[in-house]
Design an enzyme around this catalytic site. Structure first.
Site, mmCIF file in Angstrom:
data_model
loop_
_atom_site.group_PDB
_atom_site.id
_atom_site.type_symbol
_atom_site.label_atom_id
_atom_site.label_comp_id
_atom_site.label_asym_id
_atom_site.label_seq_id
_atom_site.Cartn_x
_atom_site.Cartn_y
_atom_site.Cartn_z
ATOM 1 N N HIS A 95 -20.076 0.538 -6.703
ATOM 2 C CA HIS A 95 -19.238 -0.556 -6.197
ATOM 3 C C HIS A 95 -17.791 -0.394 -6.686
ATOM 4 O O HIS A 95 -17.032 -1.356 -6.706
ATOM 5 C CB HIS A 95 -19.769 -1.929 -6.624
ATOM 6 C CG HIS A 95 -21.235 -2.111 -6.386
ATOM 7 N ND1 HIS A 95 -21.748 -2.600 -5.202
ATOM 8 C CD2 HIS A 95 -22.306 -1.831 -7.166
ATOM 9 C CE1 HIS A 95 -23.069 -2.645 -5.279
ATOM 10 N NE2 HIS A 95 -23.427 -2.169 -6.446
ATOM 11 N N SER A 225 7.329 11.526 -2.958
ATOM 12 C CA SER A 225 7.898 10.385 -2.254
ATOM 13 C C SER A 225 9.411 10.540 -2.195
ATOM 14 O O SER A 225 10.038 10.967 -3.173
ATOM 15 C CB SER A 225 7.535 9.072 -2.970
ATOM 16 O OG SER A 225 8.313 7.992 -2.480
#
EC number: 4.3.2.2
Length: 420
Positions: A95, A225
């Protein structure tokens, strides 16, 4: 005719197709121009799908033969990675929440297992392909039966000879004008399944990159970036995920095409198939090349992995601490209550103050646990929490992975350099 097989005047063929609006007849006329003596018999008894469908089946088979060695190389690179890190403990996640420890190599084996299933699926889909063969306009072989003056054995022998000439062991015994379009479903289904495997692998790598535990290759001068110079975006894995999603959607085309084929054939399959079949193989090809590049340059950061384990392991070790205290003469219920209180105090430090997990320090400071203070280091050894993960890696690679790669040993060389 044989001497002019590769003497194709594509300019003339294009001009003929513009005039005739029929691709196969354009090439029949172009071929006849090269072989005037044979012009009267070229395409005799055949139909466009004799040319197109049989060619497609050859291309599909050859496409699989191009993809399979690429997939085998990816599996081989990841197998080497799994073997190298078979013993390195790492935090497991269920999870996407911290769970029991596994190892870096064992997690990689989850990826490899999916890819080995894909390897078998691609091999099966390739080997299940048959040739359309010599079947005529609606699959009845009527034109060839007329050509051979009613001799059924000659029609069957022609079908067998043409099938063997194309490198196939079997032809489909019954067809309409085309081979069943369910064949295309099977082909694109296994490629879509491969796309799902690669998407899962590259998603895991992207998540691990966020955790700074594992990274894909990042070049010395690579920019992550334009705005944030510090970023190291996993752009190779992101590209694989993006293209894998496209690959997974392509199977919808043959599903719909097969469902709307009227009787012996309808032509609305043609343009669709020319796009989706080619795109599926081309997409699978580039994501396999990209994944090979990733797998050849994966970088592991053991210190980061160790730090994350130290943050989570203390709570996971509580059962071991209880067992050790009971063996030292303690009361299980008393020990459980002590640990409950200390663990909640440590959790409050982590969640409310943003501090490190100091549960073990609290255990060391509590005289109640003095009988096992000297055992704490061994009780917290991460390797004692990984179960049989290292042994599973070794057995899996030896008994399943390496044998599956034997047919591709001659194609294992070479690294992938990408200009992305």
């Amino acid at each position: 005719m044989e001497a002019n097989l590769d003497n194709i005047d594509f300019t003339m063929a294009a001009e003929e197709e513009k005039k005739l609006r029929h691709d196969v007849m354009a090439h029949v006329h172009t071929f006849a121009h090269c072989c005037p003596k044979a012009a009267a018999i070229i395409h005799l008894g055949a139909t466009s799908c004799y040319v197109g469908d049989n060619t497609d089946l050859i291309v599909l088979r050859d496409g699989f033969n191009l993809l399979l060695p690429k997939l085998a190389r990816v599996i081989s690179r990841l197998a080497d990675f799994a073997e190298k890190y078979a013993d390195l403990p790492t935090l497991g996640f269920t999870h996407y929440q911290p769970a029991q420890l596994t190892t870096v190599g064992k997690r990689c084996c989850l990826w490899i297992q999916d890819l080995c299933m894909d390897l078998r699926n691609l091999e099966r889909a390739r080997d299940d392909l048959r040739f359309r063969g010599v079947k005529g306009t609606t699959g009845t072989q009527a034109s060839f039966l007329q050509l051979f003056e009613g001799d059924h054995s000659k029609v069957e022998e022609l079908d067998r000879l043409v099938t063997a000439k194309a490198g196939f062991k079997r032809a489909y015994m019954v067809t309409g004008q085309t081979y069943s379009r369910k064949v295309d479903i099977e082909v694109l289904s296994v490629l879509a399944s491969l796309g799902a495997s690669i998407h899962k692998i590259c998603t895991d790598i992207r998540l691990l990159a966020n955790l700074k535990e594992i990274e894909e290759p990042f070049e010395k001068d690579q920019i992550g970036s334009s705005a944030m110079p510090y970023k190291r975006n996993p752009m190779r894995s992101e590209r694989c995920c993006s293209l894998a999603r496209h690959l997974m959607t392509l199977v919808l085309d043959p599903l719909q095409t097969a469902s709307v084929q009227w009787f012996e054939r309808t032509l609305d399959d043609s343009a669709n198939r020319r796009v989706c079949l080619a795109e599926a193989f081309l997409t699978a090809d580039i994501i396999l090349s990209t994944l090979q590049n990733i797998s050849e340059g994966l970088v592991v950061y053991p210190k980061v992995i160790e730090r994350r384990i130290r943050q989570e392991l203390p709570f996971m070790a509580t059962e071991n601490i209880i067992m050790a205290m009971v063996k030292a003469g303690g009361n299980r219920q008393d020990c459980h209550e002590k640990i409950r209180v200390l663990s909640q105090q440590a959790a409050a430090v982590v969640k409310q103050e943003g501090g490190d997990n100091d549960f073990i320090d609290r255990v060391r400071a509590d005289s109640y646990f003095s009988p096992i203070h000297k055992q704490l280091e061994s009780l917290l050894d991460p390797s004692s929490f990984t179960g049989r993960a290292p042994q599973q890696v070794a057995k899996f690679l030896k008994e399943e992975v390496r044998p599956a790669l034997i047919p591709y040993q001659s194609t294992m060389g070479g690294k992938i350099e990408l200009a992305l």
